[in-house]
Design a protein around this motif. Sequence first.
Motif, PDB file in Angstrom:
ATOM      1  N   LEU A 174       0.781  -1.096  -0.062  1.00 34.99           N
ATOM      2  CA  LEU A 174      -0.095   0.061  -0.064  1.00 34.99           C
ATOM      3  C   LEU A 174       0.808   1.280  -0.021  1.00 34.99           C
ATOM      4  O   LEU A 174       1.833   1.374   0.894  1.00 34.99           O
ATOM      5  CB  LEU A 174      -0.975   0.062   1.313  1.00 34.99           C
ATOM      6  N   ASP A 175       0.636   2.215  -0.899  1.00 38.93           N
ATOM      7  CA  ASP A 175       1.325   3.332  -0.991  1.00 38.93           C
ATOM      8  C   ASP A 175       0.285   4.387  -0.081  1.00 38.93           C
ATOM      9  O   ASP A 175      -0.695   4.792  -0.673  1.00 38.93           O
ATOM     10  CB  ASP A 175       1.529   3.911  -2.388  1.00 38.93           C
ATOM     11  N   GLU A 176       0.490   4.516   1.167  1.00 44.49           N
ATOM     12  CA  GLU A 176      -0.387   5.242   1.883  1.00 44.49           C
ATOM     13  C   GLU A 176      -0.646   6.620   1.555  1.00 44.49           C
ATOM     14  O   GLU A 176      -1.566   7.209   1.766  1.00 44.49           O
ATOM     15  CB  GLU A 176       0.062   5.289   3.534  1.00 44.49           C
ATOM     16  N   GLY A 205      -2.917   6.621  -1.291  1.00 43.10           N
ATOM     17  CA  GLY A 205      -4.012   5.591  -0.910  1.00 43.10           C
ATOM     18  C   GLY A 205      -4.219   4.462  -2.087  1.00 43.10           C
ATOM     19  O   GLY A 205      -5.303   4.076  -2.129  1.00 43.10           O
ATOM     20  N   GLN A 206      -3.051   4.089  -2.527  1.00 44.11           N
ATOM     21  CA  GLN A 206      -3.453   3.063  -3.720  1.00 44.11           C
ATOM     22  C   GLN A 206      -2.627   1.711  -3.453  1.00 44.11           C
ATOM     23  O   GLN A 206      -1.370   1.853  -2.978  1.00 44.11           O
ATOM     24  CB  GLN A 206      -2.726   3.675  -5.069  1.00 44.11           C
ATOM     25  N   TRP A 207      -3.001   0.555  -3.434  1.00 41.39           N
ATOM     26  CA  TRP A 207      -2.748  -0.598  -3.479  1.00 41.39           C
ATOM     27  C   TRP A 207      -1.770  -0.985  -4.792  1.00 41.39           C
ATOM     28  O   TRP A 207      -2.460  -0.898  -5.933  1.00 41.39           O
ATOM     29  CB  TRP A 207      -3.788  -1.672  -3.310  1.00 41.39           C
ATOM     30  N   SER A 226      -7.272  -2.547  -6.715  1.00 41.96           N
ATOM     31  CA  SER A 226      -8.276  -2.020  -5.745  1.00 41.96           C
ATOM     32  C   SER A 226      -7.937  -3.185  -4.266  1.00 41.96           C
ATOM     33  O   SER A 226      -7.438  -3.822  -4.296  1.00 41.96           O
ATOM     34  CB  SER A 226      -9.676  -2.291  -6.073  1.00 41.96           C
ATOM     35  N   SER A 227      -8.307  -2.414  -3.092  1.00 49.48           N
ATOM     36  CA  SER A 227      -8.289  -3.224  -1.979  1.00 49.48           C
ATOM     37  C   SER A 227      -9.033  -4.766  -2.089  1.00 49.48           C
ATOM     38  O   SER A 227      -8.501  -5.649  -1.609  1.00 49.48           O
ATOM     39  CB  SER A 227      -9.038  -2.371  -0.873  1.00 49.48           C
TER      40      SER A 227
END
Length: 136
Positions: A92-94, A97-99, A129-130
């Motif tokens: 996850l790139d926090e 906000g991208q997986w 996506s998550s």
Amino acid sequence: MASLVPPFTEATAKAKVQRAEDLWNTKDPNKVALAYTPDSVWRNRDQFLRGREEIIGFLQKKWDVEKRYKLRKRYFCHNDNKIAVEFEYEYLDEVAGQWWRAYGIEHWTFNQDGVMERRDMSANNIPISSEERMFK
């Protein structure tokens, strides 16, 4: 189990791959770096590294960005002192906000003591996506 030094058998090569997966999933750059010779040479995508200090620095930066990192490695083939591996990992790139999921290949060359002296890695990242995550 037989020693994990060259020449590898299929069983010892697969055990070496599993050991590497377990080690990388610790996300501890100092521990991971010990699997490589002090003057180990890496090609990681478009980056070229030499030696444990550069490896440690690279991994620290990697895992500062790649949160919730989870890796799977699969044995592909081997010969005397070389192993080829397929891998995939998610993180996850926090900030964004991208997986992401990365797919790639590694070629490993070991010295007579079973310590990796060369690692060549090529990979591609795809946004996911998550809900698409495989490693929850």
